[in-house]
Design a protein around this motif. Structure first.
Motif, PDB file in Angstrom:
ATOM      1  N   ARG A   1      -3.079  -9.294 115.601  1.00 33.84           N
ATOM      2  CA  ARG A   1      -3.207 -10.041 114.353  1.00 33.84           C
ATOM      3  C   ARG A   1      -3.446  -9.091 113.197  1.00 33.84           C
ATOM      4  O   ARG A   1      -4.277  -8.180 113.292  1.00 33.84           O
TER       5      ARG A   1
ATOM      6  N   GLU B   1      -4.466  -9.267 109.151  1.00 37.28           N
ATOM      7  CA  GLU B   1      -4.896 -10.092 108.038  1.00 37.28           C
ATOM      8  C   GLU B   1      -4.110  -9.729 106.783  1.00 37.28           C
ATOM      9  O   GLU B   1      -3.805  -8.566 106.540  1.00 37.28           O
TER      10      GLU B   1
ATOM     11  N   ALA C   1      -2.515 -16.420 105.791  1.00 38.64           N
ATOM     12  CA  ALA C   1      -3.673 -15.540 105.901  1.00 38.64           C
ATOM     13  C   ALA C   1      -3.519 -14.508 107.003  1.00 38.64           C
ATOM     14  O   ALA C   1      -4.186 -13.471 106.975  1.00 38.64           O
ATOM     15  N   LEU C   2      -2.635 -14.769 107.979  1.00 33.16           N
ATOM     16  CA  LEU C   2      -2.460 -13.867 109.117  1.00 33.16           C
ATOM     17  C   LEU C   2      -0.987 -13.671 109.432  1.00 33.16           C
ATOM     18  O   LEU C   2      -0.172 -14.577 109.247  1.00 33.16           O
TER      19      LEU C   2
ATOM     20  N   SER D   1     -14.742 -17.387 102.410  1.00 38.34           N
ATOM     21  CA  SER D   1     -13.715 -17.569 103.435  1.00 38.34           C
ATOM     22  C   SER D   1     -13.427 -19.054 103.618  1.00 38.34           C
ATOM     23  O   SER D   1     -14.132 -19.925 103.081  1.00 38.34           O
TER      24      SER D   1
END
Length: 449
Positions: free
Chosen positions: A269, A271, A251-252, A310
């Protein structure tokens, strides 16, 4: 368990001394490390993640290496299991061609083959360097070097790998083959032999937050401690040292930029959007492997969602569904019961199983108001909270409109009840089984309403 100097030298003589990147880029001031943890065969984003890495390396302007802090594989992914991780191995192969790539062994690297020697050998064959402090219980030798060295951007980067000693999290047939030292004790005794002055220092720890706090306190200032295993996203500063977790399920993409040894890395970071284009290296392979290994039952729809959920929303939804089904005041479920969130539109059985990884029985208990307040105070650790308050394993909960009472009924899954000391941080709870109910069926039914 202390690694002797002779054994450590044997481990690090296999130090993969990565060559400096050639040309003008090798003369750039500084370097970047792309940091990943707990990928868990996340095929819904793996192609997009690879594309993001390829794009970043091509345009960075600095030398780049990729460090993966354990758990490339996921046995619970039926496609990964049936194909022997075909997509995962293609991903690793492509990564090694893009940038120097290092993998620290986690507790899922033997999901498809019990012998970690086979993982190390195959990874080395495709150009991936494997590091680990795990010892082969069969002969006392190391499965891989305990550390590796990179030369990037005019700097030497010394990287050590630490595994979790939670043996019950490894595949059952691997457990008799491994000896894993206590992480903090190993770090205290061995990192001084690995780390030397004048280099950048990185620890890939797949041990989890609780032992990482001890490891962090023993690191030289300016080091980078990359955590894993707990599927968290966090950044903690201690002087010039940084402690980070990089999330899970592709996811990151976390990037650490280091411009000088002993200085704090800059953390960024990015996404990874599951709707983004896939890397050409995986764009055809992923749908082909999915089509070859998924059954009609696994591509059937569980529910249709108007909007995506999420990871945290999925966990709290499940906790609420459990409570509503049994008439409890609050539901609790461990955060690593979930891999990723749920997509908008049709949610297939395959998607659902990536969201809610494990099934289980329901267990209920009665607690007083003070006990419930204490449990709620350490739940939902996916938000910002002080490092000293984190417990590693944590519970999702969605308490709404709680009446003022002397006692409350709580419900959890059987894994949470069996491991109450870790999840609830207490051992005085008395759980009883709720008959004829299973977590996955309850949550699926709630999604359909």
């Amino acid at each position: 368990m202390r690694t002797t100097r002779r054994q450590l030298l044997a481990l690090t003589s296999a130090f993969a001394l990565m060559p400096a990147l050639c040309g003008a880029r090798a003369q750039s001031a500084g370097m970047q490390l792309i940091l990943l943890s707990d990928l868990h065969s996340a095929y819904e984003r793996m192609g997009q993640l690879l594309a993001a890495i390829e794009m970043h390396v091509a345009h960075s302007g600095l030398p780049v290496a990729v460090l993966i802090n354990g758990d490339v594989f996921e046995k619970g992914n039926v496609v990964a299991s049936r194909s022997g991780g075909e997509i995962d191995w293609a991903f690793l192969t492509a990564l090694a061609q893009v940038a120097p790539t290092i993998v620290n062994i986690g507790n899922h690297e033997s999901d498809f083959d019990a012998d970690l020697r086979h993982f190390t050998a195959r990874a080395n064959e495709i150009g991936v360097t494997v590091i680990s402090n795990i010892i082969d219980a069969r002969d006392g030798s190391a499965y891989a070097p305990a550390a590796a060295v990179l030369d990037l951007g005019g700097m030497q980067v010394q990287i050590a790998g630490i595994a979790t000693d939670a043996i019950n999290t490894y595949p059952a047939d691997t457990r008799p083959q491994i000896t894993v030292p206590a992480p903090a004790a190993w770090a205290a005794e061995n990192l001084p032999q690995v780390f030397t002055d004048g280099a950048a220092h990185v620890v890939l720890s797949h041990a989890g937050v609780v032992p990482d706090r001890e490891i962090l306190a023993a690191l030289p200032d300016g080091a980078l401690l990359v955590g894993g295993h707990d599927h968290l996203v966090l950044e903690h500063a201690a002087g010039a040292t940084r402690y980070i977790h990089t999330g899970a399920w592709s996811a990151l993409m976390t990037i650490a930029t280091i411009t000088a040894t002993g200085t704090a890395p800059v953390i960024e970071r990015i996404e990874i959007d599951r709707a983004a284009p896939l890397s050409a290296a995986l764009a055809d392979l992923i749908p082909a492997v999915l089509a070859a290994h998924l059954t009609p039952e696994e591509t059937a729809s569980v529910a249709t969602l108007e909007a995506p959920m999420s990871l945290g929303e999925t966990g709290r939804f499940a906790a609420r569904a459990m409570a509503e089904t049994v008439g409890a005041d609050v539901g609790f479920i461990g955060h690593t019961s979930f891999g990723t969130g749920l997509p908008a539109g049709d949610v297939t059985v395959f998607d659902y199983n990536a969201g809610l990884r494990f099934d289980g029985k329901l267990m209920r208990a009665e607690v007083d108001a003070a006990t419930l307040a204490a449990i709620l105070a350490i739940s939902n650790q996916d938000g910002d909270m002080p490092l000293e308050s984190r417990t590693g394993d944590f519970l999702y909960a969605d308490p709404t409109a709680l009446a003022d009472k002397q006692s409350y009924v709580i419900v959890t899954n059987d894994w949470g009840a069996m491991n109450a000391a870790a999840y609830f941080q207490r051992s005085d709870l008395t759980f009883t089984e709720v008959p004829d109910l299973r977590v996955k069926a309850i949550v699926a039914a709630a999604l359909q309403r």
